[in-house]
Motif scaffolding. Sequence first.
Motif, PDB file in Angstrom:
ATOM      1  N   HIS A   1      18.533  33.327  76.974  1.00 47.27           N
ATOM      2  CA  HIS A   1      17.128  33.364  77.389  1.00 47.27           C
ATOM      3  C   HIS A   1      16.970  33.896  78.825  1.00 47.27           C
ATOM      4  O   HIS A   1      16.142  34.767  79.081  1.00 47.27           O
TER       5      HIS A   1
ATOM      6  N   HIS B   1      15.329  24.510  78.279  1.00 44.50           N
ATOM      7  CA  HIS B   1      16.566  25.288  78.407  1.00 44.50           C
ATOM      8  C   HIS B   1      17.490  24.728  79.499  1.00 44.50           C
ATOM      9  O   HIS B   1      18.701  24.958  79.457  1.00 44.50           O
ATOM     10  N   VAL B   2      16.925  24.041  80.478  1.00 47.07           N
ATOM     11  CA  VAL B   2      17.745  23.512  81.572  1.00 47.07           C
ATOM     12  C   VAL B   2      17.804  21.984  81.567  1.00 47.07           C
ATOM     13  O   VAL B   2      18.116  21.355  82.573  1.00 47.07           O
TER      14      VAL B   2
ATOM     15  N   CYS C   1      11.299  22.796  81.592  1.00 50.03           N
ATOM     16  CA  CYS C   1      11.887  23.770  80.670  1.00 50.03           C
ATOM     17  C   CYS C   1      13.067  23.132  79.951  1.00 50.03           C
ATOM     18  O   CYS C   1      14.040  22.719  80.588  1.00 50.03           O
TER      19      CYS C   1
ATOM     20  N   THR D   1      18.328  21.968  87.748  1.00 49.25           N
ATOM     21  CA  THR D   1      18.954  21.425  86.560  1.00 49.25           C
ATOM     22  C   THR D   1      20.053  20.431  86.912  1.00 49.25           C
ATOM     23  O   THR D   1      19.985  19.757  87.939  1.00 49.25           O
TER      24      THR D   1
ATOM     25  N   ALA E   1      20.308  29.050  76.327  1.00 52.00           N
ATOM     26  CA  ALA E   1      19.756  29.130  77.689  1.00 52.00           C
ATOM     27  C   ALA E   1      20.259  30.377  78.406  1.00 52.00           C
ATOM     28  O   ALA E   1      19.488  31.087  79.049  1.00 52.00           O
TER      29      ALA E   1
END
Length: 191
Positions: free
Chosen positions: A123, A78-79, A76, A138, A120
């Motif tokens: 989201h 986002h991380v 992902c 992460t 992030a």
Amino acid sequence: MPRTRLYLVRHGEQDPATSRAPTGGLSALGRDQAERAGRRLAGVPFDAIHHSPLTRAAETAALIGAHLPSIPRHACDHVADRTPVPSPEARDDYPARWHAWLDETPPDERDEDAAALRAAVAHFGVVAGRDRHELLITHNFVIGWFVRHALDAPAWRWLGLNQENAALTIVEWTGDRPPMLVAFNDTGHLA
């Protein structure tokens, strides 16, 4: 009232021979840390495991995921590993003692004014019509940003919120309340 609970885990220790290399995997200690984190999290009813695309995070996710075999797992963006750096206009919002260090942030890690990290949080930090439990595997600065957000601290305050490898941080959103920091840098499972 439904809630969203994010479990943020920093990847296990990277093999020192590949330090800072995106393709660098975990050390033997890092694999043990991930196994211990997996055992710790085995009973949580996760909806998904989201991990950074970097090898050390993907390997951590695979080892933790072995303890959560029915939970979907995916890379992902986002991380992904990011360093929130101020734009020239926001530079004075950061303490001057950090400017030189931030200026040396590699281009592929720079997240100007934390645009990607703000996305992030937007989201993941939403409350749906039911309880959600999400596992994010992460990096240190990403976790620091989520904690800074939960504490409503200044933009620069992610600095110094250091996370141990495979430590657990939990942030929770409930209804229209501000997010709550439930746990920070919990290493009880690593002892």
